[in-house]
Design a protein around this motif. Sequence first.
Motif, PDB file in Angstrom:
ATOM      1  N   ASP A  45      -6.903  -0.379 -14.972  1.00  0.00           N
ATOM      2  CA  ASP A  45      -4.864  -1.499 -15.874  1.00  0.00           C
ATOM      3  C   ASP A  45      -4.256  -0.785 -17.005  1.00  0.00           C
ATOM      4  O   ASP A  45      -5.084  -0.226 -17.405  1.00  0.00           O
ATOM      5  N   THR A  46      -3.587  -0.589 -16.213  1.00  0.00           N
ATOM      6  CA  THR A  46      -2.616   1.045 -17.156  1.00  0.00           C
ATOM      7  C   THR A  46      -1.087  -0.199 -18.043  1.00  0.00           C
ATOM      8  O   THR A  46      -0.920   0.440 -18.774  1.00  0.00           O
ATOM      9  N   THR A  47      -1.535  -2.126 -18.255  1.00  0.00           N
ATOM     10  CA  THR A  47      -1.049  -2.274 -19.133  1.00  0.00           C
ATOM     11  C   THR A  47      -0.812  -1.823 -20.191  1.00  0.00           C
ATOM     12  O   THR A  47       0.222  -1.620 -20.879  1.00  0.00           O
ATOM     13  N   ASP A  48      -1.814  -1.239 -20.709  1.00  0.00           N
ATOM     14  CA  ASP A  48      -2.028  -1.073 -22.629  1.00  0.00           C
ATOM     15  C   ASP A  48      -1.692   0.297 -22.567  1.00  0.00           C
ATOM     16  O   ASP A  48      -2.153   0.945 -23.517  1.00  0.00           O
ATOM     17  N   MET A  49      -2.150   1.995 -21.478  1.00  0.00           N
ATOM     18  CA  MET A  49      -2.098   2.863 -21.679  1.00  0.00           C
ATOM     19  C   MET A  49      -1.177   3.565 -21.254  1.00  0.00           C
ATOM     20  O   MET A  49       0.639   3.006 -20.590  1.00  0.00           O
ATOM     21  N   THR A  50      -0.594   4.925 -21.767  1.00  0.00           N
ATOM     22  CA  THR A  50       0.071   5.571 -21.148  1.00  0.00           C
ATOM     23  C   THR A  50      -0.357   6.659 -20.110  1.00  0.00           C
ATOM     24  O   THR A  50      -1.246   6.222 -19.344  1.00  0.00           O
ATOM     25  N   ALA A  51       0.526   7.000 -19.726  1.00  0.00           N
ATOM     26  CA  ALA A  51       0.060   7.609 -18.475  1.00  0.00           C
ATOM     27  C   ALA A  51      -0.375   8.758 -18.794  1.00  0.00           C
ATOM     28  O   ALA A  51      -1.495   8.737 -17.240  1.00  0.00           O
ATOM     29  N   ASN A  52      -0.187   9.086 -19.717  1.00  0.00           N
ATOM     30  CA  ASN A  52      -2.162  10.894 -20.212  1.00  0.00           C
ATOM     31  C   ASN A  52      -2.843   9.450 -20.284  1.00  0.00           C
ATOM     32  O   ASN A  52      -3.821  10.185 -19.781  1.00  0.00           O
ATOM     33  N   ASP A  53      -2.808   8.581 -20.649  1.00  0.00           N
ATOM     34  CA  ASP A  53      -4.118   7.985 -20.405  1.00  0.00           C
ATOM     35  C   ASP A  53      -4.682   7.755 -19.175  1.00  0.00           C
ATOM     36  O   ASP A  53      -6.235   7.968 -19.006  1.00  0.00           O
ATOM     37  N   VAL A  54      -3.585   7.358 -18.281  1.00  0.00           N
ATOM     38  CA  VAL A  54      -4.206   7.152 -17.021  1.00  0.00           C
ATOM     39  C   VAL A  54      -4.629   8.070 -16.263  1.00  0.00           C
ATOM     40  O   VAL A  54      -5.299   8.277 -15.502  1.00  0.00           O
ATOM     41  N   PHE A  55      -4.279   9.505 -16.228  1.00  0.00           N
ATOM     42  CA  PHE A  55      -4.415  10.414 -16.110  1.00  0.00           C
ATOM     43  C   PHE A  55      -5.834  11.229 -16.914  1.00  0.00           C
ATOM     44  O   PHE A  55      -6.577  11.342 -15.821  1.00  0.00           O
ATOM     45  N   GLU A  56      -6.395  11.091 -17.211  1.00  0.00           N
ATOM     46  CA  GLU A  56      -7.479  10.999 -18.238  1.00  0.00           C
ATOM     47  C   GLU A  56      -8.716  10.348 -17.922  1.00  0.00           C
ATOM     48  O   GLU A  56      -9.710  10.673 -17.696  1.00  0.00           O
ATOM     49  N   ASN A  57      -8.086   8.909 -17.910  1.00  0.00           N
ATOM     50  CA  ASN A  57      -9.461   8.309 -17.096  1.00  0.00           C
ATOM     51  C   ASN A  57      -9.607   8.039 -15.368  1.00  0.00           C
ATOM     52  O   ASN A  57     -10.904   8.572 -15.445  1.00  0.00           O
ATOM     53  N   ALA A  58      -8.593   8.622 -14.877  1.00  0.00           N
ATOM     54  CA  ALA A  58      -8.912   8.805 -13.423  1.00  0.00           C
ATOM     55  C   ALA A  58      -9.484  10.432 -13.340  1.00  0.00           C
ATOM     56  O   ALA A  58     -10.598  10.104 -12.211  1.00  0.00           O
ATOM     57  N   ARG A  59      -8.886  11.156 -14.051  1.00  0.00           N
ATOM     58  CA  ARG A  59      -9.939  12.777 -13.859  1.00  0.00           C
ATOM     59  C   ARG A  59     -11.074  12.755 -13.785  1.00  0.00           C
ATOM     60  O   ARG A  59     -11.831  13.103 -13.564  1.00  0.00           O
ATOM     61  N   GLU A  60     -11.403  11.421 -15.208  1.00  0.00           N
ATOM     62  CA  GLU A  60     -13.035  12.044 -15.515  1.00  0.00           C
ATOM     63  C   GLU A  60     -13.681  10.832 -14.101  1.00  0.00           C
ATOM     64  O   GLU A  60     -15.086  11.270 -14.225  1.00  0.00           O
TER      65      GLU A  60
END
Length: 206
Positions: A184-199
Amino acid sequence: MTVIAIDGTFASGKGTLGKRLASHYKMPYLDTGKLYRAVAYKLMETKNSPENLVEAINAAKEIKPEDLKIPELKSGNVAVNASKVAAHVEVRKELLKFQKDFAKKGGILDGRDIGTVICPDAEVKLFIDAKSEIRAHRRHLELNANQESISFETVLKQLTERDTRDMNRKNAPLKIAATAHIIDTTDMTANDVFENAREIIDSIIF
Ligand code: C5P
């Protein structure tokens, strides 16, 4: 061949994520929404309605990789019509081969039915979503940057209509694949989303 399937709602950040992951993992990337947008664009160019099934099938049959580079595909009107042509089962069938051929060689695909229909055996499935107001806000900024003047209220209304159409159509509706990891990207930056997906991806395949 490794396939990463990214599905999700409109303007949830899945395209930005797909491109970033493709560059990080050095994998080919396909934004499958562009196929439906290209069909819609061809119909608009020939003054045909997106509801015209015969012309929509013909347009889908003619789609070539170069068509996905047309700058007008980004426009708001093309996007709205894309979700209308995407509801035709026959159009989806015509575009299936293009997507399957791409996936055969391995890569990252983003869309609405990648993890459920196009690549049900994908090694990694991600489902990206965010609150409607946030997605409409992001899309509004993007359209303004492209010099399209449209109110926030209209963007939100169109987005809600598209979500409803995409989730409720009979064939290949937008839904969360059983094994998908939801972000859920509501409160995330594009970078947060990338890091989450990468993990997530690294823990599964790398
Ligand atoms: O992702 P994008 O906004 O470019 O998609 C445009 C439209 O194409 C969506 O609203 C959806 O109706 C359709 N689409 C689809 N299946 C896909 C990708 C996009 O039905 N895999």
